[in-house]
Design a protein around this motif. Structure first.
Motif, PDB file in Angstrom:
ATOM      1  N   ARG A  41       0.836  -1.207   0.000  1.00  0.00           N
ATOM      2  CA  ARG A  41       0.000   0.000   0.000  1.00  0.00           C
ATOM      3  C   ARG A  41       0.872   1.260   0.000  1.00  0.00           C
ATOM      4  O   ARG A  41       0.604   2.197  -0.736  1.00  0.00           O
ATOM      5  N   ARG A  42       1.937   1.279   0.814  1.00  0.00           N
ATOM      6  CA  ARG A  42       2.846   2.441   0.840  1.00  0.00           C
ATOM      7  C   ARG A  42       3.523   2.631  -0.513  1.00  0.00           C
ATOM      8  O   ARG A  42       3.680   3.752  -0.989  1.00  0.00           O
ATOM      9  N   MET A  43       3.904   1.520  -1.140  1.00  0.00           N
ATOM     10  CA  MET A  43       4.537   1.603  -2.454  1.00  0.00           C
ATOM     11  C   MET A  43       3.561   2.167  -3.487  1.00  0.00           C
ATOM     12  O   MET A  43       3.915   3.039  -4.274  1.00  0.00           O
ATOM     13  N   LEU A  44       2.330   1.706  -3.466  1.00  0.00           N
ATOM     14  CA  LEU A  44       1.330   2.190  -4.414  1.00  0.00           C
ATOM     15  C   LEU A  44       0.992   3.663  -4.167  1.00  0.00           C
ATOM     16  O   LEU A  44       0.734   4.412  -5.114  1.00  0.00           O
ATOM     17  N   GLU A  45       1.001   4.082  -2.917  1.00  0.00           N
ATOM     18  CA  GLU A  45       0.720   5.486  -2.605  1.00  0.00           C
ATOM     19  C   GLU A  45       1.872   6.398  -3.044  1.00  0.00           C
ATOM     20  O   GLU A  45       1.655   7.555  -3.376  1.00  0.00           O
ATOM     21  N   ALA A  46       3.098   5.884  -3.054  1.00  0.00           N
ATOM     22  CA  ALA A  46       4.253   6.683  -3.462  1.00  0.00           C
ATOM     23  C   ALA A  46       4.450   6.699  -4.976  1.00  0.00           C
ATOM     24  O   ALA A  46       5.166   7.546  -5.500  1.00  0.00           O
ATOM     25  N   LEU A  47       3.794   5.810  -5.688  1.00  0.00           N
ATOM     26  CA  LEU A  47       4.006   5.667  -7.120  1.00  0.00           C
ATOM     27  C   LEU A  47       3.699   6.929  -7.931  1.00  0.00           C
ATOM     28  O   LEU A  47       4.509   7.312  -8.775  1.00  0.00           O
ATOM     29  N   PRO A  48       2.590   7.630  -7.718  1.00  0.00           N
ATOM     30  CA  PRO A  48       2.343   8.836  -8.528  1.00  0.00           C
ATOM     31  C   PRO A  48       3.437   9.889  -8.388  1.00  0.00           C
ATOM     32  O   PRO A  48       3.845  10.493  -9.377  1.00  0.00           O
ATOM     33  N   GLY A  49       3.922  10.111  -7.194  1.00  0.00           N
ATOM     34  CA  GLY A  49       4.995  11.080  -6.986  1.00  0.00           C
ATOM     35  C   GLY A  49       6.276  10.679  -7.688  1.00  0.00           C
ATOM     36  O   GLY A  49       6.968  11.514  -8.277  1.00  0.00           O
ATOM     37  N   SER A  50       6.595   9.393  -7.665  1.00  0.00           N
ATOM     38  CA  SER A  50       7.818   8.945  -8.329  1.00  0.00           C
ATOM     39  C   SER A  50       7.701   9.055  -9.844  1.00  0.00           C
ATOM     40  O   SER A  50       8.691   9.336 -10.524  1.00  0.00           O
ATOM     41  N   ILE A  51       6.511   8.879 -10.377  1.00  0.00           N
ATOM     42  CA  ILE A  51       6.312   9.045 -11.827  1.00  0.00           C
ATOM     43  C   ILE A  51       6.497  10.508 -12.212  1.00  0.00           C
ATOM     44  O   ILE A  51       7.122  10.819 -13.228  1.00  0.00           O
ATOM     45  N   ILE A  52       5.966  11.410 -11.402  1.00  0.00           N
ATOM     46  CA  ILE A  52       6.128  12.840 -11.674  1.00  0.00           C
ATOM     47  C   ILE A  52       7.604  13.226 -11.628  1.00  0.00           C
ATOM     48  O   ILE A  52       8.102  13.951 -12.490  1.00  0.00           O
ATOM     49  N   VAL A  53       8.319  12.739 -10.630  1.00  0.00           N
ATOM     50  CA  VAL A  53       9.749  13.043 -10.514  1.00  0.00           C
ATOM     51  C   VAL A  53      10.500  12.478 -11.718  1.00  0.00           C
ATOM     52  O   VAL A  53      11.358  13.157 -12.301  1.00  0.00           O
ATOM     53  N   ALA A  54      10.176  11.259 -12.130  1.00  0.00           N
ATOM     54  CA  ALA A  54      10.857  10.656 -13.274  1.00  0.00           C
ATOM     55  C   ALA A  54      10.598  11.437 -14.556  1.00  0.00           C
ATOM     56  O   ALA A  54      11.473  11.529 -15.425  1.00  0.00           O
ATOM     57  N   ALA A  55       9.425  12.031 -14.675  1.00  0.00           N
ATOM     58  CA  ALA A  55       9.115  12.818 -15.872  1.00  0.00           C
ATOM     59  C   ALA A  55       9.738  14.208 -15.808  1.00  0.00           C
ATOM     60  O   ALA A  55      10.158  14.756 -16.825  1.00  0.00           O
ATOM     61  N   ALA A  56       9.793  14.795 -14.624  1.00  0.00           N
ATOM     62  CA  ALA A  56      10.254  16.181 -14.485  1.00  0.00           C
ATOM     63  C   ALA A  56      11.767  16.302 -14.334  1.00  0.00           C
ATOM     64  O   ALA A  56      12.330  17.342 -14.680  1.00  0.00           O
ATOM     65  N   LEU A  57      12.439  15.291 -13.843  1.00  0.00           N
ATOM     66  CA  LEU A  57      13.871  15.390 -13.580  1.00  0.00           C
ATOM     67  C   LEU A  57      14.705  15.682 -14.824  1.00  0.00           C
ATOM     68  O   LEU A  57      15.566  16.567 -14.775  1.00  0.00           O
ATOM     69  N   PRO A  58      14.496  14.996 -15.948  1.00  0.00           N
ATOM     70  CA  PRO A  58      15.289  15.346 -17.134  1.00  0.00           C
ATOM     71  C   PRO A  58      15.069  16.791 -17.585  1.00  0.00           C
ATOM     72  O   PRO A  58      16.004  17.461 -18.012  1.00  0.00           O
ATOM     73  N   VAL A  59      13.843  17.273 -17.476  1.00  0.00           N
ATOM     74  CA  VAL A  59      13.557  18.665 -17.839  1.00  0.00           C
ATOM     75  C   VAL A  59      14.298  19.604 -16.893  1.00  0.00           C
ATOM     76  O   VAL A  59      14.881  20.607 -17.318  1.00  0.00           O
ATOM     77  N   ALA A  60      14.284  19.280 -15.611  1.00  0.00           N
ATOM     78  CA  ALA A  60      14.950  20.129 -14.628  1.00  0.00           C
ATOM     79  C   ALA A  60      16.462  20.163 -14.845  1.00  0.00           C
ATOM     80  O   ALA A  60      17.084  21.220 -14.772  1.00  0.00           O
ATOM     81  N   VAL A  61      17.050  19.016 -15.120  1.00  0.00           N
ATOM     82  CA  VAL A  61      18.498  18.945 -15.300  1.00  0.00           C
ATOM     83  C   VAL A  61      18.934  19.688 -16.561  1.00  0.00           C
ATOM     84  O   VAL A  61      19.930  20.403 -16.553  1.00  0.00           O
ATOM     85  N   ASN A  62      18.172  19.548 -17.624  1.00  0.00           N
ATOM     86  CA  ASN A  62      18.549  20.167 -18.897  1.00  0.00           C
ATOM     87  C   ASN A  62      17.999  21.577 -19.066  1.00  0.00           C
ATOM     88  O   ASN A  62      18.400  22.272 -19.992  1.00  0.00           O
ATOM     89  N   GLY A  63      17.099  22.018 -18.192  1.00  0.00           N
ATOM     90  CA  GLY A  63      16.434  23.293 -18.366  1.00  0.00           C
ATOM     91  C   GLY A  63      17.186  24.500 -17.863  1.00  0.00           C
ATOM     92  O   GLY A  63      16.860  25.622 -18.208  1.00  0.00           O
TER      93      GLY A  63
END
Length: 105
Positions: A41-63
């Motif tokens: 349950r904790r893993m499933l609750e953390a999943l949306p945040g980790s997906i957002i971070v995985a999508a936003a991190l490359p933009v943040a690093v290269n931006g």
């Protein structure tokens, strides 16, 4: 015939749609066989945040600095206000304002 209605484009669109629906349905089907323990349950609750971070991190690093500043502003608003809409709006506004003032990278 327009480029959007070409047969190869329509076939690619149909294949992507089928794969998307199958992955969603398959996920629901597979989760039927998983026992939901507190750890799962904790893993499933953390999943949306980790997906957002995985999508936003490359933009943040290269931006560059403007993007990093906008992300930090959005994070602060998220922590203070607990409102995702206001946080996204703040991040976009900070980035737009910085670009309008001539900051780059």
């Amino acid at each position: 015939m327009s480029d959007m209605l070409r047969s190869d484009v329509m076939i690619a669109f149909a294949v992507m749609m089928v794969v998307t629906v199958a992955s969603r349905a398959g996920g629901y089907w597979l989760m039927g066989y998983i026992t939901i323990t507190p750890r799962v349950r904790r893993m499933l609750e953390a999943l949306p945040g980790s997906i957002i971070v995985a999508a936003a991190l490359p933009v943040a690093v290269n931006g560059g600095a403007v993007v990093m500043f906008a992300i930090v502003a959005a994070m602060i608003v998220t922590i203070v206000r607990r409102n995702d809409f206001i946080a996204v709006f703040t991040g976009m506004a900070v980035a737009a304002l910085a670009r309008a003032l001539g900051f780059s990278g």
